[in-house]
Scaffold this active site. Structure first.
Site, PDB file in Angstrom:
ATOM      1  N   GLU A 238       0.516  37.424  68.013  1.00 19.05           N
ATOM      2  CA  GLU A 238       1.926  37.180  67.677  1.00 19.05           C
ATOM      3  C   GLU A 238       2.079  36.077  66.625  1.00 19.05           C
ATOM      4  OE1 GLU A 238       4.131  38.696  71.730  1.00 19.05           O
ATOM      5  OE2 GLU A 238       3.668  36.553  71.592  1.00 19.05           O
TER       6      GLU A 238
ATOM      7  N   GLU B 265       1.283  45.120  73.838  1.00 20.66           N
ATOM      8  CA  GLU B 265       1.966  44.464  74.956  1.00 20.66           C
ATOM      9  C   GLU B 265       3.278  45.190  75.203  1.00 20.66           C
ATOM     10  OE1 GLU B 265       2.535  40.222  74.943  1.00 20.66           O
ATOM     11  OE2 GLU B 265       0.636  39.849  73.905  1.00 20.66           O
TER      12      GLU B 265
END
Length: 467
Positions: free
Chosen positions: A174, A363
Site C-alpha cells: 500500500e 486484500e
C-alpha cells in the site's frame, strides 16, 4: 469456468500482524513494534521505544512464528494455491543497515517456504509491509536516499536466496499510504509534504531498482506494486463535485502512475510547482523509473468513498474514511467501513482502463466481532460479504474481460488489525483464541467460513452460484 484455469486462490497476512516473537532469533524493532493497542474510537499511539505501560500487539500477535506449520496446513486444507505473506525486514537486517543478514531470520523463512512447497502453495512475497526497521530513524528513514541502498541490500538477499522458490513479489505494501499514514508506511513521523514526497520518491526509486534486479536474477520473476484501494464516487453530478473527486483520486493514483508508467504525471508535477515541492532527483533517476515499471498491479479493496466540494485535501487517519460524506446507499461494518461489492468491479475496470496491466486482489475482507461457542464460530455475515465481492470479481472477468491473476482474502487467520491494533476486529476463516490483551490459549478453530471458502476453491468459484 468463469474464473481462468490458472487463477490463484488464497489468503494474505503481514508479518507484524501475525508472527509475534518480536525479538526472537535476533530480530530488531520495526515501526510496527512501537505502535500501541487502540480501538475504533481511540487511535493507536506511536512511542519512540518500547514502554512498559503500553500494550504492543505485534510483540505476540497470534504467534504464527511458533504455529506456522499448523497454520499453513490449515491453509492447505482450504485448498490455497497462493499465500501472500511478508518478510519481516528486521528479522533479516535487525537495524536495517547491517552489512550482512541475520542467518537465523532467513532460516525461519526457509522453513516457511518448505511448508508451502510441501502443499504446492505458491508464495506471493511482500518485501516491505509496514515493517521499516526502527534503526533507520537515525538516517531520517525514507527521507534519506541512503535507505534506498539499505533496502536494495535487503531485497537482493531475498531475491538471490529464494530464486526459483518465489516467483511473485510486491515491493511495498500500500505504497500510497505515504500520504495517509507515513509512519506506518515508511517510518516518517511528519506532516510536512516535502518530507513525505521525498520519502515516496525514494520508495519509487527502490521499487524500480528491485524490478530490474529481479528480472536480472530470474527472468521468471514477476514484480508488482501494491495500491491501498481508495476509490471515490462524487457526492452529486454537480461539476464541482466531479472535479473535487478527480482531485481526490489524483492524490492516490499518482503512486500507480509512477510505478506502472515510469514517470510522474503532469497533474502531480503542476501541484508540486504550486506547493513548492522539489523532488530529490539525481542524474539517471528518470531512466531508473522508466525501466523499472511493474509487471502487474495488486491492490487492497475494502470500501469506497464519497467526495465532493467539501472534501478538504487528503484525508487523515489509519482508516482513511473521513472525506466529509457518507454513502446513504451502502451499509457499513462494525468499524464504520462502507460495504460496496459493486465497487470492486468498478475499481477493476478503472485500474485496467488506466494501465492495461494484469490485476490481482491481494486484500479483501470483513473485520467483525466473532463469537466462539462450543468450539464453533458461525459467521454468515463474512460469507455473505465475500460471496458478494467474489461475484462482482467474476463479472469483471467474464463481462468486462479484465485479466485478474488471483484473489488473496485478508486475512485467512485472525490477526492483529493494522488500523486499531485489536484482536477483536477479526477477519479470518480461522479463529485464534487470544484477546486484545494477549490472553488466551492460541488454539485455532475453523469458522463456518472456512468450509465455505474451501468449497469455493474446490469448485473454482462455481459454488458461488449455488447460494
Amino acid at each position: 469456468m468463469s474464473f481462468p484455469s490458472d487463477f490463484l486462490w488464497g489468503g494474505a497476512t503481514a508479518a507484524n500482524q501475525c508472527e509475534g516473537a518480536y525479538l526472537e532469533d535476533g530480530k530488531g524493532l520495526s515501526t510496527a513494534d512501537v505502535m500501541t493497542l487502540g480501538s475504533h474510537t481511540q487511535k493507536r499511539k506511536t512511542t519512540k521505544t518500547v514502554e512498559s505501560q503500553y500494550i504492543y500487539p505485534s510483540h505476540q500477535a497470534v504467534d504464527h512464528f511458533h504455529h506456522y506449520q499448523e497454520d499453513i496446513a490449515l491453509f492447505a486444507e482450504m485448498g490455497f494455491t497462493v499465500y501472500r505473506l511478508s518478510i519481516n525486514w528486521t528479522r533479516i537486517f535487525p537495524q536495517g543497515d547491517e552489512e550482512k543478514p541475520n542467518e537465523k531470520g532467513l532460516a525461519f523463512y526457509d522453513r516457511i517456504f518448505d511448508e508451502l512447497e510441501k502443499y504446492h502453495i505458491e508464495p506471493l512475497i511482500t518485501i516491505s509491509h509496514f515493517e521499516t526497521p526502527l534503526g533507520l530513524q537515525k538516517y531520517g528513514s525514507w527521507e534519506n536516499r541512503k535507505v534506498v541502498d539499505f533496502y536494495m541490500r535487503y531485497a537482493k538477499v531475498l531475491l538471490e536466496r529464494y530464486q526459483g522458490r518465489v516467483k511473485y513479489w510486491l515491493t511495498f505494501n500500500e505504497i500510497n499510504c505515504m500520504s495517509t499514514m507515513p509512519w506506518v508506511s515508511a517510518g516518517i513521523a511528519s506532516d510536512n509534504e516535502q518530507i513525505r514526497m521525498s520519502a515516496a520518491y525514494h520508495q519509487f526509486l527502490a521499487s524500480a531498482k528491485v524490478v530490474q534486479l529481479a528480472h536480472q536474477i530470474d527472468k521468471n520473476n514477476k514484480v508488482g506494486m501494491m495500491y491501498c484501494g481508495h476509490f471515490a464516487y462524487p457526492h452529486s453530478p454537480h461539476p464541482s463535485d466531479m472535479i473535487a473527486t478527480t482531485d481526490f483520486m489524483h492524490q492516490m493514483l499518482f503512486y500507480c502512475d509512477v510505478q506502472c508508467r515510469g514517470y510522474y504525471p503532469n497533474y502531480k508535477i503542476k501541484q508540486f510547482e504550486r506547493d513548492g515541492i522539489v523532488l530529490p532527483m539525481q542524474d539517471g533517476d528518470e531512466e531508473i523509473l522508466k525501466h523499472g515499471t511493474v509487471d502487474f498491479l495488486s491492490y487492497s479493496y475494502y470500501f469506497t468513498h464519497v467526495t465532493g466540494m467539501k472534501t478538504k485535501g487528503i484525508y487523515k487517519g489509519l482508516n482513511g474514511i473521513d472525506t466529509g460524506y457518507q454513502n446513504p446507499y451502502l451499509p457499513v461494518s462494525e468499524w464504520g467501513w462502507s460495504i460496496d461489492p459493486q465497487g470492486l468491479r468498478y475499481s477493476l475496470n478503472l485500474l485496467y482502463d488506466r494501465y492495461q496491466l494484469p490485476l490481482m486482489i491481494v486484500e479483501n475482507g470483513l473485520g467483525a466481532v466473532d463469537v466462539l461457542e462450543n468450539g464453533k464460530v458461525h459467521d454468515p455475515y463474512r460469507i455473505d460479504y465475500l460471496r458478494q465481492h467474489l461475484l462482482e470479481l467474476e463479472k469483471a472477468i467474464t463481462l468486462d474481460g479484465i485479466p485478474v491473476m488471483g484473489y488473496t482474502m485478508w486475512g485467512p487467520i485472525d490477526i492483529v488489525a493494522a488500523s486499531t491494533g485489536e484482536m477483536k476486529k477479526r477477519y479470518g476463516f480461522i479463529y485464534v483464541d487470544v484477546d486484545d490483551y494477549g490472553q488466551g490459549s492460541m488454539k485455532r478453530y475453523k469458522k463456518d467460513s472456512f468450509y465455505w471458502y474451501q468449497r469455493v476453491i474446490q469448485t473454482h468459484g462455481e459454488s458461488l452460484k449455488e447460494e
